[in-house]
Design a protein around this motif. Sequence first.
Motif, short mmCIF file in Angstrom:
data_model
loop_
_atom_site.label_atom_id
_atom_site.label_comp_id
_atom_site.label_asym_id
_atom_site.label_seq_id
_atom_site.Cartn_x
_atom_site.Cartn_y
_atom_site.Cartn_z
N LEU A 154 0.81 -1.21 0.00
CA LEU A 154 0.00 0.00 0.00
C LEU A 154 0.85 1.26 0.00
O LEU A 154 0.45 2.29 -0.56
CB LEU A 154 -0.94 0.01 1.22
CG LEU A 154 -2.03 -1.07 1.24
CD1 LEU A 154 -2.77 -1.04 2.56
CD2 LEU A 154 -3.00 -0.89 0.07
N GLY A 155 2.02 1.19 0.63
CA GLY A 155 2.85 2.39 0.76
C GLY A 155 3.76 2.66 -0.41
O GLY A 155 4.18 3.79 -0.64
N HIS A 156 4.12 1.64 -1.16
CA HIS A 156 5.05 1.80 -2.28
C HIS A 156 4.52 1.05 -3.49
O HIS A 156 3.48 0.40 -3.43
CB HIS A 156 6.45 1.25 -1.92
CG HIS A 156 7.03 1.86 -0.68
ND1 HIS A 156 6.73 1.38 0.59
CD2 HIS A 156 7.87 2.91 -0.50
CE1 HIS A 156 7.37 2.10 1.50
NE2 HIS A 156 8.07 3.03 0.86
N ARG A 157 5.24 1.17 -4.58
CA ARG A 157 4.89 0.40 -5.77
C ARG A 157 5.17 -1.07 -5.48
O ARG A 157 6.31 -1.45 -5.17
CB ARG A 157 5.72 0.86 -6.96
CG ARG A 157 5.40 2.26 -7.44
CD ARG A 157 6.23 2.63 -8.65
NE ARG A 157 5.96 1.75 -9.77
CZ ARG A 157 6.61 1.80 -10.93
NH1 ARG A 157 7.60 2.69 -11.10
NH2 ARG A 157 6.30 0.96 -11.90
N PRO A 158 4.14 -1.92 -5.53
CA PRO A 158 4.34 -3.32 -5.14
C PRO A 158 5.26 -4.06 -6.09
O PRO A 158 5.16 -3.94 -7.31
CB PRO A 158 2.92 -3.89 -5.18
CG PRO A 158 2.18 -3.01 -6.13
CD PRO A 158 2.78 -1.64 -5.96
N LYS A 159 6.16 -4.84 -5.52
CA LYS A 159 7.02 -5.70 -6.32
C LYS A 159 6.32 -7.04 -6.54
O LYS A 159 5.54 -7.49 -5.70
CB LYS A 159 8.35 -5.94 -5.60
CG LYS A 159 9.17 -4.67 -5.37
CD LYS A 159 10.44 -5.00 -4.63
CE LYS A 159 11.27 -3.75 -4.39
NZ LYS A 159 12.52 -4.06 -3.64
N PRO A 160 6.56 -7.68 -7.68
CA PRO A 160 5.93 -8.99 -7.92
C PRO A 160 6.24 -10.00 -6.82
O PRO A 160 5.37 -10.80 -6.44
CB PRO A 160 6.53 -9.42 -9.26
CG PRO A 160 6.91 -8.14 -9.93
CD PRO A 160 7.34 -7.22 -8.84
N MET A 161 7.46 -9.94 -6.28
CA MET A 161 7.83 -10.87 -5.22
C MET A 161 7.01 -10.64 -3.96
O MET A 161 6.59 -11.58 -3.28
CB MET A 161 9.33 -10.74 -4.91
CG MET A 161 9.87 -11.85 -4.03
SD MET A 161 9.88 -13.44 -4.85
CE MET A 161 11.11 -13.17 -6.12
#
Length: 306
Positions: free
Chosen positions: A38-45
């Motif tokens: 929610l706070g950052h651009r989510p990584k696929p991992m």
Amino acid sequence: MSPKAFMSSVLENVLYIQAGLGVLANMFLLFFYSFTILGHRPKPMDLMSSQLTFIHIMMLLTGADFWLTDIFESLNIENYIKCKATFYIHRVLRSLSICITCLLSVFQAVTISPRSSLLANFKHKLKKYMIYAFLCIWSLNLSFHSNLIFYVGGFTNVSETNQMKVTESCVVFPMNYIIRGLFFTVTTSRDVFLVAVMLTTSAYMVIILFRHQRQCKHLHSISHLRASPEKKATQTILLLVFFFVVIYWVDFIMSSTSFLVWMYDPVVLTIQKFVMNAYPTITPLVHISSDKRIINLLKILQLKCY
């Protein structure tokens, strides 16, 4: 109390302690991934790990069978519905666990692949089609195990030698030998294929790490000798795959024996649950101990407490 009943009671208490530890560790990990996404651009991992964490929480809760029972009893739901729902949910979650773990292994193998390899062409495509992969995995597993609803029901006092108890209150109804063999073959083939993919990608990652380490020996810069985030993530995935494969085959041998012999033993069933819950309990501990972000967060919390 007979020795067998005493052993079963002790093992059930150990199972509850194991489930409690696993749920707490997974809940912490799930909150961490939720705030990260929610706070950052989510990584696929992070997206895959958060799904795996949620699946493992549900696996531990349904496997220990201490919260669904209370919910169903409070709602005055019949025992046969409780058995069908619990058995179906746990089977779906078990399948989702192996699929997401396999997807993690494949994604990490593609991520660390060198630019000259064929897998490097799929790096951007994997991120693009990740959501579609999740939808496909969930849809296939939800539909694949739907036929189990017809073969599971509540235990009655009627003596039926061809019924196999899977818990104290649930039984599996007799199946046609062809249907039983077909279902066993399809399920086993799927699991063996996914495990084979995990082992293949793991071997590929080990080769890449070995080559990278050998190249670093010829360099004198200290920065090159430090473990990169990709290397740490790869080591974590390799460790998870190793635990999963070992635990899977132990569980497979035990469950296959019970399924083919058609025999119920409360002690064996409790041991089997303990084995099945081992991977959901180990996974969050591996993630917590290997993720630098979580370690830094725990250090900050520790300093604030003092």
